[in-house]
Write a protein that holds these residues in place. Sequence first.
Motif, PDB file in Angstrom:
ATOM      1  N   HIS A   1       0.849  -1.294  -0.074  1.00  0.00           N
ATOM      2  CA  HIS A   1       0.529   0.167   0.059  1.00  0.00           C
ATOM      3  C   HIS A   1       0.870   1.317   0.102  1.00  0.00           C
ATOM      4  O   HIS A   1       1.612   1.487   0.501  1.00  0.00           O
ATOM      5  N   PRO A   2       0.406   2.273  -0.902  1.00  0.00           N
ATOM      6  CA  PRO A   2       1.237   3.468  -0.646  1.00  0.00           C
ATOM      7  C   PRO A   2       0.441   4.332   0.604  1.00  0.00           C
ATOM      8  O   PRO A   2       0.491   5.457   0.254  1.00  0.00           O
ATOM      9  N   SER A   3       0.732   3.997   1.369  1.00  0.00           N
ATOM     10  CA  SER A   3       0.421   4.030   2.591  1.00  0.00           C
ATOM     11  C   SER A   3       0.697   6.071   3.418  1.00  0.00           C
ATOM     12  O   SER A   3      -0.241   6.911   3.609  1.00  0.00           O
ATOM     13  N   GLN A   4       2.286   6.142   2.515  1.00  0.00           N
ATOM     14  CA  GLN A   4       1.949   7.922   2.597  1.00  0.00           C
ATOM     15  C   GLN A   4       1.644   8.217   1.635  1.00  0.00           C
ATOM     16  O   GLN A   4       0.994   9.247   2.178  1.00  0.00           O
ATOM     17  N   LEU A   5       0.770   8.319   0.344  1.00  0.00           N
ATOM     18  CA  LEU A   5       0.273   8.992   0.151  1.00  0.00           C
ATOM     19  C   LEU A   5      -1.580   8.901   0.634  1.00  0.00           C
ATOM     20  O   LEU A   5      -2.348  10.067   0.796  1.00  0.00           O
ATOM     21  N   TYR A   6      -1.513   7.605   1.485  1.00  0.00           N
ATOM     22  CA  TYR A   6      -3.145   7.875   2.171  1.00  0.00           C
ATOM     23  C   TYR A   6      -2.958   8.981   3.375  1.00  0.00           C
ATOM     24  O   TYR A   6      -3.667   9.696   3.570  1.00  0.00           O
ATOM     25  N   GLU A   7      -1.892   8.724   4.181  1.00  0.00           N
ATOM     26  CA  GLU A   7      -1.744   9.786   5.064  1.00  0.00           C
ATOM     27  C   GLU A   7      -1.864  11.494   4.464  1.00  0.00           C
ATOM     28  O   GLU A   7      -1.689  12.743   4.750  1.00  0.00           O
ATOM     29  N   ALA A   8      -0.687  11.534   2.983  1.00  0.00           N
ATOM     30  CA  ALA A   8      -0.606  13.005   2.880  1.00  0.00           C
ATOM     31  C   ALA A   8      -2.360  13.461   2.673  1.00  0.00           C
ATOM     32  O   ALA A   8      -2.710  14.565   2.658  1.00  0.00           O
TER      33      ALA A   8
END
Length: 302
Positions: free
Chosen positions: A181-188
């Motif tokens: 998962h690109p979780s950094q983008l979810y957090e952004a």
Amino acid sequence: MPPLLALPFPAIDPVAVAIGPLAIKWYALAYIVGLVGGWFYAKRLAASPSLWGAVRRPSAADIDDLIVWVALGVVLGGRVGYVLFYNLSAYLANPSEILAIWRGGMSFHGGFLGAVLALVLFARARGLNPYAMLDLAAVVVPIGLFFGRIANFVNGELWGRPAPEFPYAVVFPNGGPVPRHPSQLYEAATEGAILFVVMAFAARRVGFRRPGLLGGLFVLGYAIARTACEFFREPDPQLGFLFGSEGSVLGGGITMGMLLCLPMAVVGLVFIVRALRGSTRPLPRRGEDPAGSGASSGASSA
């Protein structure tokens, strides 16, 4: 070759600008953009008397000085928080590494506490309401969170949990061959963009007339957003899951990020309740301008 349902990680140079031996990385640039963007937005909010009512508002010079205090609080608090919360044993074994900030290792929760301390000390030094200063910071902080998480993605760090069947999973350079998962983008998106919109709307609707309300809303909102994203984010390898495990009945296990968000949510709710009851807005002292002139001197309203 990456799995069929995985997206290749974009080849982005971690160095944004290089002038001779001087190299500015995207992560450092994210800090700069977040601070400058927050400074500009905070000055606009402080310049609007209708948002403050009887609460003393900071002057433009106050905002200029405040940025320096907050920047120091974020950097020092973020580093101390990472050392204490995420990798204490390693740093105790090699204390000299604590000062090596350029090698990475920052904690949002630590940076948050450092920024809060800097805001409170600054407010008391300038005769401003500490709760109102926390509110002002709460409205602008999502700007930095957004760019910071984008920089995490560019650096290929803090990646998400394995997601072999997710159509937009990404194979990160240092995350092994499994798509994640690109979780950094979810957090952004959640901690940054969505929380920014929520805070901007709240600031325009209620302003800073109830000190502590916006700060409580931000702390509660961040705790909810971060906890949700933690279900998609790979826990730090030196900690792993504190309780449970991936795929367990606990919904994938409890991480340090989730645990640290629990007291944040409680504090946010307390701030909101206190602000709605009016206990964070003391009556102005005798001889004090109740409308607030924006001057940085005068008796403390804290």
